[in-house]
Every structure is written in C-alpha cells, then in structure tokens.
Motif scaffolding. Structure first.
Motif, PDB file in Angstrom:
ATOM      1  N   UNK A   1       0.789  -1.231   0.000  1.00 15.49           N
ATOM      2  CA  UNK A   1       0.000   0.000   0.000  1.00 15.49           C
ATOM      3  C   UNK A   1       0.818   1.276   0.000  1.00 15.49           C
ATOM      4  N   UNK A   2       2.067   1.246   0.410  1.00 15.55           N
ATOM      5  CA  UNK A   2       2.877   2.446   0.483  1.00 15.55           C
ATOM      6  C   UNK A   2       2.675   3.188   1.797  1.00 15.55           C
ATOM      7  N   UNK A   3       3.526   4.165   2.029  1.00 16.88           N
ATOM      8  CA  UNK A   3       3.497   4.915   3.281  1.00 16.88           C
ATOM      9  C   UNK A   3       2.248   5.780   3.443  1.00 16.88           C
ATOM     10  N   UNK A   4       1.594   6.114   2.321  1.00 11.53           N
ATOM     11  CA  UNK A   4       0.433   6.997   2.414  1.00 11.53           C
ATOM     12  C   UNK A   4      -0.748   6.378   3.160  1.00 11.53           C
TER      13      UNK A   4
ATOM     14  N   UNK B   1      -5.554   4.980  -7.699  1.00  8.19           N
ATOM     15  CA  UNK B   1      -4.792   4.787  -6.460  1.00  8.19           C
ATOM     16  C   UNK B   1      -4.522   6.110  -5.776  1.00  8.19           C
ATOM     17  N   UNK B   2      -4.143   7.116  -6.555  1.00  5.75           N
ATOM     18  CA  UNK B   2      -3.823   8.432  -6.005  1.00  5.75           C
ATOM     19  C   UNK B   2      -5.041   9.069  -5.357  1.00  5.75           C
ATOM     20  N   UNK B   3      -6.169   9.015  -6.048  1.00  9.31           N
ATOM     21  CA  UNK B   3      -7.390   9.607  -5.515  1.00  9.31           C
ATOM     22  C   UNK B   3      -7.849   8.901  -4.246  1.00  9.31           C
ATOM     23  N   UNK B   4      -7.904   7.585  -4.282  1.00  9.13           N
ATOM     24  CA  UNK B   4      -8.382   6.811  -3.130  1.00  9.13           C
ATOM     25  C   UNK B   4      -7.491   7.060  -1.906  1.00  9.13           C
TER      26      UNK B   4
ATOM     27  N   UNK C   1     -12.838   6.097 -10.791  1.00  6.41           N
ATOM     28  CA  UNK C   1     -12.862   5.596  -9.409  1.00  6.41           C
ATOM     29  C   UNK C   1     -14.260   5.170  -8.993  1.00  6.41           C
ATOM     30  N   UNK C   2     -15.248   5.932  -9.407  1.00  2.00           N
ATOM     31  CA  UNK C   2     -16.641   5.589  -9.100  1.00  2.00           C
ATOM     32  C   UNK C   2     -17.086   4.387  -9.921  1.00  2.00           C
ATOM     33  N   UNK C   3     -16.793   4.408 -11.219  1.00  2.00           N
ATOM     34  CA  UNK C   3     -17.221   3.320 -12.102  1.00  2.00           C
ATOM     35  C   UNK C   3     -16.638   1.973 -11.699  1.00  2.00           C
ATOM     36  N   UNK C   4     -15.427   1.973 -11.169  1.00  2.00           N
ATOM     37  CA  UNK C   4     -14.792   0.719 -10.762  1.00  2.00           C
ATOM     38  C   UNK C   4     -15.071   0.371  -9.295  1.00  2.00           C
ATOM     39  N   UNK C   5     -15.838   1.208  -8.604  1.00  2.00           N
ATOM     40  CA  UNK C   5     -16.282   0.889  -7.257  1.00  2.00           C
ATOM     41  C   UNK C   5     -15.299   1.195  -6.141  1.00  2.00           C
ATOM     42  N   UNK C   6     -14.277   2.006  -6.408  1.00  2.00           N
ATOM     43  CA  UNK C   6     -13.304   2.322  -5.365  1.00  2.00           C
ATOM     44  C   UNK C   6     -13.746   3.486  -4.491  1.00  2.00           C
TER      45      UNK C   6
END
Length: 119
Positions: free
Chosen positions: A24-27, A55-58, A90-95
C-alpha cells in the motif's frame, strides 16, 4: 492482527509492516499524537490492476470528501480533467462512491470510500 492474517499480509505477530508498506505504500499510515491510523483503500490483490489516478485519488480520501477538496489535495485545477481522469473511473470501478447517489448534481454531494473499504 486477525484482519492482516486473513488477507495474508502477516504470517505471525510483527511481520506485517514491511508487507503493508510494499502493498500500500506509506500513504496508508497517518500518525497523530495519540494513535496510528492505517487505511486500506484497495485490497492487495487489486492494487497491481488499478490505474495510478485511481490509487492516487483513493489514497487522499478521508471520510466524506467534496470534489474541491480532492482536487486541491491532488493539485489539479481543471475540473473536467479531474472528473474524467480521476473521479469517474474511481466511481465506475467501485473504489469510491457518492454520498448522495440519487442526487449527483447536489451542492452537498461528497465522495467516500465504499462501506466495505477498511479503516
């Protein structure tokens, strides 16, 4: 620890932090004076198949967040670019999901991680 073990990020107590960082990274870590918050917006199995904009948005969503705040956090000024490159996929893929799904044009509309996302 049971959650980490269920998603195979740890084998035993104390071995999961390096795996969490790789997956997931440090974020995903947020440190405060009183606690550490770890947010898992995307499962480890999905992360390799998710586009960088998603990934950036989420990663920058905390609770319910409005579009302007998200754009500001990402440093994106062009509304249409943000909507077409980050928000819609992001919405279309359900994240992420709308907080008012039946009122997409509402000025009170926000986005949030789906209820199934881990916090």
């Amino acid at each position: 620890m049971r959650i980490y073990r269920d998603v195979e990020l740890v084998e035993s107590l104390g071995s999961g932090i390096p795996r969490i960082l790789r997956a997931y990274g440090e974020e995903c870590f947020k440190f405060t004076d009183n606690f550490i918050r770890i947010t898992f917006p995307i499962t480890a199995h999905d992360i390799n198949n998710v586009s960088k904009p998603i990934r950036t948005l989420v990663a920058c969503i905390e609770g319910e967040t409005d579009r302007e705040t998200l754009q500001s956090k990402l440093g994106i000024k062009h509304r249409t670019y943000f909507r077409d490159t980050y928000l819609k996929p992001s919405i279309n893929e359900g994240y992420i999901e709308f907080t008012l799904p039946n009122e997409k044009q509402s000025k009170l509309q926000n986005t949030a991680l789906p209820r199934r996302a881990w916090h």
